[in-house]
Design a protein around this motif. Sequence first.
Motif, short mmCIF file in Angstrom:
data_model
loop_
_atom_site.label_atom_id
_atom_site.label_comp_id
_atom_site.label_asym_id
_atom_site.label_seq_id
_atom_site.Cartn_x
_atom_site.Cartn_y
_atom_site.Cartn_z
N LYS A 28 -3.43 10.29 2.23
CA LYS A 28 -3.68 8.86 2.31
C LYS A 28 -2.96 8.34 3.55
O LYS A 28 -1.74 8.43 3.64
N VAL A 29 -3.73 7.83 4.50
CA VAL A 29 -3.20 7.48 5.82
C VAL A 29 -3.43 6.00 6.11
O VAL A 29 -4.49 5.45 5.81
N LEU A 30 -2.41 5.39 6.70
CA LEU A 30 -2.52 4.02 7.22
C LEU A 30 -2.09 4.06 8.68
O LEU A 30 -1.01 4.56 9.00
N HIS A 40 0.85 -1.18 0.00
CA HIS A 40 0.00 0.00 0.00
C HIS A 40 0.89 1.24 0.00
O HIS A 40 1.79 1.34 0.82
N GLU A 41 0.61 2.15 -0.91
CA GLU A 41 1.33 3.43 -0.88
C GLU A 41 0.47 4.42 -0.14
O GLU A 41 -0.72 4.58 -0.43
N VAL A 42 1.08 5.06 0.85
CA VAL A 42 0.36 6.06 1.63
C VAL A 42 1.25 7.30 1.78
O VAL A 42 2.46 7.24 1.60
N ASP A 43 0.60 8.39 2.13
CA ASP A 43 1.33 9.61 2.42
C ASP A 43 1.88 9.59 3.84
O ASP A 43 2.91 10.18 4.13
N LEU A 44 1.15 8.91 4.73
CA LEU A 44 1.52 8.91 6.14
C LEU A 44 1.21 7.57 6.77
O LEU A 44 0.10 7.05 6.64
N LEU A 45 2.20 7.00 7.43
CA LEU A 45 2.02 5.79 8.23
C LEU A 45 2.04 6.21 9.69
O LEU A 45 2.99 6.83 10.16
N VAL A 46 0.99 5.90 10.40
CA VAL A 46 0.90 6.18 11.83
C VAL A 46 1.05 4.85 12.55
O VAL A 46 0.30 3.91 12.30
#
Length: 188
Positions: free
Chosen positions: A28-30, A2-8
């Motif tokens: 896009k957040v994960l 998954h490509e996301v802008d932000l991984l939390v």
Amino acid sequence: MHEVDLLVIGGGINGAGIARDASGRGLKVLLCEQHDLAAHTSSASSKLIHGGLRYLEQGEFGLVRKALGEREVVRRQAPFLVRPLCFVLPWQPHLRPRWMLRLGLWLYDHLGRRSPAFPASRAVDLHAVPLGVLLSPQLQHAFSYADAQVDDARLVILNALDAAQRGARILTGTRCVDLQRGHGRWHA
């Protein structure tokens, strides 16, 4: 993949709040949490949303203003989870002058936006109120002030649900075991 802008990483109040804010801004957040949302620190907190009264003595007025503002944001967004809670701070002459406590509480009342939900601080004669009989007879004067109490686990869940409604992917039971930077990106 998954490509996301932000991984939390972490599904406590900070992680869920960051995921909510970032997804609300169109990122896009994960969010991944190895256990369940609010499973650790968030569920074991004091349950207080406070404005940082203790920071006044250190001259951290900006920090207090910000904390009081955040308290009000949470109260407005989730009034069904937040309730005012009054505290009584007994005064003892050997600690600091009474005028100093009164001035600090006045500042506390006025650094944030005043909300009718939180009563203003006030001086209390402990011999004139029922609470006084429960305390040491040497204590004569006190001050009351209000902060807020919250069901913090539910607040985490609501933040995560709102983040998901805004497009974030929320994965519980998912542990981040490795982060590597390569080709201008992070790989988790």
